[in-house]
Design a protein around this motif. Sequence first.
Motif, PDB file in Angstrom:
ATOM      1  N   UNK A   1      41.972  39.118  40.631  1.00 45.49           N
ATOM      2  CA  UNK A   1      40.660  39.167  41.064  1.00 45.49           C
ATOM      3  C   UNK A   1      40.419  39.680  42.379  1.00 45.49           C
ATOM      4  N   UNK A   2      41.350  39.815  43.405  1.00 43.70           N
ATOM      5  CA  UNK A   2      41.532  40.492  44.612  1.00 43.70           C
ATOM      6  C   UNK A   2      41.429  42.147  44.306  1.00 43.70           C
ATOM      7  N   UNK A   3      42.533  42.510  43.237  1.00 40.20           N
ATOM      8  CA  UNK A   3      42.525  43.973  43.043  1.00 40.20           C
ATOM      9  C   UNK A   3      41.230  44.387  42.277  1.00 40.20           C
TER      10      UNK A   3
ATOM     11  N   UNK B   1      29.570  41.788  40.912  1.00 46.34           N
ATOM     12  CA  UNK B   1      30.219  41.466  42.267  1.00 46.34           C
ATOM     13  C   UNK B   1      29.855  40.188  42.879  1.00 46.34           C
ATOM     14  N   UNK B   2      28.908  39.343  42.350  1.00 51.67           N
ATOM     15  CA  UNK B   2      28.603  38.287  43.203  1.00 51.67           C
ATOM     16  C   UNK B   2      29.715  37.307  43.270  1.00 51.67           C
ATOM     17  N   UNK B   3      29.494  36.374  44.277  1.00 54.50           N
ATOM     18  CA  UNK B   3      30.580  35.112  44.469  1.00 54.50           C
ATOM     19  C   UNK B   3      29.757  34.065  43.828  1.00 54.50           C
ATOM     20  N   UNK B   4      30.326  33.267  42.920  1.00 56.86           N
ATOM     21  CA  UNK B   4      29.274  32.202  42.277  1.00 56.86           C
ATOM     22  C   UNK B   4      30.219  31.539  41.466  1.00 56.86           C
TER      23      UNK B   4
ATOM     24  N   UNK C   1      32.991  31.956  38.404  1.00 54.62           N
ATOM     25  CA  UNK C   1      33.768  33.355  38.641  1.00 54.62           C
ATOM     26  C   UNK C   1      34.896  33.025  39.377  1.00 54.62           C
ATOM     27  N   UNK C   2      35.724  34.084  39.439  1.00 55.32           N
ATOM     28  CA  UNK C   2      36.872  34.022  40.171  1.00 55.32           C
ATOM     29  C   UNK C   2      36.769  34.876  41.653  1.00 55.32           C
ATOM     30  N   UNK C   3      35.567  35.388  41.710  1.00 57.49           N
ATOM     31  CA  UNK C   3      35.520  36.192  42.960  1.00 57.49           C
ATOM     32  C   UNK C   3      35.463  35.394  44.358  1.00 57.49           C
ATOM     33  N   UNK C   4      35.451  34.168  44.354  1.00 56.90           N
ATOM     34  CA  UNK C   4      35.515  33.033  45.489  1.00 56.90           C
ATOM     35  C   UNK C   4      36.944  33.468  46.009  1.00 56.90           C
ATOM     36  N   UNK C   5      37.888  33.966  45.428  1.00 56.96           N
ATOM     37  CA  UNK C   5      38.994  34.089  45.747  1.00 56.96           C
ATOM     38  C   UNK C   5      39.515  35.271  46.850  1.00 56.96           C
ATOM     39  N   UNK C   6      38.479  36.061  46.948  1.00 57.11           N
ATOM     40  CA  UNK C   6      38.565  37.138  48.052  1.00 57.11           C
ATOM     41  C   UNK C   6      38.174  36.699  49.351  1.00 57.11           C
TER      42      UNK C   6
END
Length: 360
Positions: free
Chosen positions: A28-30, A72-75, A78-83
């Motif tokens: 997710x971070x990459x 790219x939304x954090x929601x 999704x796993x984007x919260x991990x950033x």
Amino acid sequence: EISMDLLEPFSRDGFPPENIGKTRGTLAIEHWNERCSYFEKKQYNYDVPGEFRAFLHPLAPATLSSSCSQYCAIAPGSYNHLVLPALREPRVNISLEFRKFAFENGNWIMEGERSNGMLDIEQEGSLRMYDVSGVLWPAGYLLGLCLANPIKCGVPEVLDAIRSKSDNSGAPIAIELGSGVGFPSVALAKTMKHQGYFHSHAIVATDSSKASCALIIQNSYQNGVGNMINVTELNHMEYSSLSNLREHFFGNFIDEKIGEGFNLIFGSSLQGLFYETSKTNAKLWRTLDALLSKTDPNAVVILSHVRSGNERIEVPEYKHNRGGFATFECIRRISGDTFDMRTRDDNPSDFEIVLLRRSH
């Protein structure tokens, strides 16, 4: 156990085969750094196959450009919260789901269709790398999600607090301590608007940092709720500051308004206040006693922090009340798993919501 299906390489311009064996958090971070970061973002279109859609907002289309905000939304979902905390990013986009609720026969029920909204939250991470109040942290993100959808979060008391002051056009309803970038306050203001409550300055957002106060003002106005949030510089560790703030909004402690206070207090990762909370003389209880309404039985406190270890919020076992402070009780705890906030190695969430009220 990591699904090997998840770790298969993209069929096109995606993760290469050497990522086999990496955790979802690492991927997710990459993924974020390559496709979403303000500093590294490239412009191209690509398909998003299979399990990799878990990195996206649930409503994102299957074919995206790297500039697509849904991608790219954090929601939740999704796993984007991990950033988070995205320390270098000048802004983050957060997708929230809002619903209107009606109070019928003693219960809150959903009314009408859901409404999805994208919040643009500015940060100062790239300018003040070591100023922790200038970026959104995971606990603050969880708190904002909870306030945006109190029923899903399991805290209908938020709606009770709004409803109990719906006919009061004067004093504010809620206060956020240590607001940082102000995301939870903005989320709560959006919830109030969906409930049909448009009272100006209904929320007091506070921080001891002038830079953070400026960020809160910016984020509240650019997300359409600037008139509902009163931004105030406050050191929540100093009792004199607390008493001055309460006197400003509710009158002097010794006059006829002695019982008035905020119906809702909320905050996240307040390191100074969350220290040794199991002790009856901890600063947290003194702060809450100074600000929370003494007359409204619906008045509650919602805090977001880590769920284990020495920093977990623990309520004291009151054998007797010393020092004149009110006693508090924990109503319930809600795991960050409610909003899919699993850890980078796919374990249960490190964070939780703690709901408190005065003991009766």
